[in-house]
Write a protein that holds these residues in place. Structure first.
Motif, short mmCIF file in Angstrom:
data_model
loop_
_atom_site.label_atom_id
_atom_site.label_comp_id
_atom_site.label_asym_id
_atom_site.label_seq_id
_atom_site.Cartn_x
_atom_site.Cartn_y
_atom_site.Cartn_z
N PHE A 77 -5.34 -24.44 9.52
CA PHE A 77 -3.98 -24.93 9.38
C PHE A 77 -3.08 -24.40 10.50
CE2 PHE A 77 -4.62 -25.04 4.48
CZ PHE A 77 -5.41 -26.18 4.62
N ASP B 225 -2.24 -28.11 11.47
CA ASP B 225 -2.42 -29.11 10.41
C ASP B 225 -1.23 -29.06 9.45
OD1 ASP B 225 -3.22 -30.76 8.36
OD2 ASP B 225 -5.18 -29.84 8.08
N GLY C 99 -2.15 -29.98 5.82
CA GLY C 99 -2.84 -28.89 5.15
C GLY C 99 -1.86 -27.85 4.65
#
Length: 240
Positions: free
Chosen positions: A199, A211, A214
């Motif tokens: 992430f 991310d 995420g």
């Protein structure tokens, strides 16, 4: 004047032209230097800060020396709204420090107070921004009391991303601990977990968000709640 050309700051760009002209001649630009203290709680606030880039952290100082963040202010708002609304001398209610470096427009608080007294629409804008920051601080208090360190860190990283407008953040481990009201070793462990999940990339005060989705799945409900309140109260068009 096209609001998008007026200022990178959401509050300033959302003002009607006549209201903006009440403070435009007095605005100047300053750097927001990381970790610099803009004001300490209980002090008189001489000027208002309208961030273009970077993030200002509002913190509570506890008796044993801990500093816990209660709200963040970025390019969508300004620091000093609570002091503007207080009667008498403009006293700072929470200490303020630069969390993410950047730049801001500044103006003497008396100029902004005079504009708010002269214009009902200007005063309404100030009230809405003050309310948004108050709601954020209330949500943060509940979040720190009820949610996991991992979900709190994900929330704060998402908020910082939104306010600063970038995926690369320069935040010290100490500041991260203040953001979520946790010990530094807990922050290090959770940051490592988020990195292992791909992430974020985390290294000595440098965080790159890899991310976003995420992080959103990891964050608690408070991220969406605060964002929803800001959308309703103050978020200008053009800011994500």
């Amino acid at each position: 004047m096209d609001p998008s050309l007026r200022s990178p700051n959401g509050f300033l760009s959302s003002l009607p032209d006549d209201d903006f002209e009440l403070i435009r001649p007095y605005l100047r630009t300053v750097d927001l230097v990381q970790d610099s203290v803009l004001a300490e709680a209980g002090e008189k606030l001489p000027r208002i800060y309208f961030p273009h880039r970077g993030v200002i952290s509002l913190v509570v100082n506890l008796a044993r020396g801990e500093r816990v963040q209660v709200a963040m202010i970025g390019r969508d708002s300004f620091f000093g709204s609570m002091s503007l609304l207080a009667g008498g001398d403009p006293v700072v209610l929470n200490s303020a420090a630069v969390l993410v470096p950047g730049a801001a427009s500044v103006v003497e608080i008396d100029r902004v107070r005079a504009a708010a007294e002269q214009s009902p629409t200007f005063r309404s804008h100030v009230l809405r921004h003050a309310l948004a920051i108050y709601v954020q601080s209330q949500q943060t208090a509940g979040c720190n009391a009820a949610h996991t360190v991992e979900s709190r860190l994900a929330r704060c990283l998402l908020q910082t991303h939104d306010l600063s407008g970038g995926n690369k953040l320069y935040i010290t481990q100490e500041s991260l601990a203040q953001m979520i009201g946790a010990r530094r070793n807990s922050v290090s462990l959770v940051a490592s977990t988020l990195q292992q999940a791909d992430f974020i990339h985390y290294s000595r005060g440098h965080i790159e968000i890899i991310d976003l989705e995420g992080l959103k799945k990891t964050a608690c409900e408070c991220y969406g709640t605060v964002r929803s309140h800001y959308d309703k109260l103050v978020r200008p068009r053009g800011l994500p």
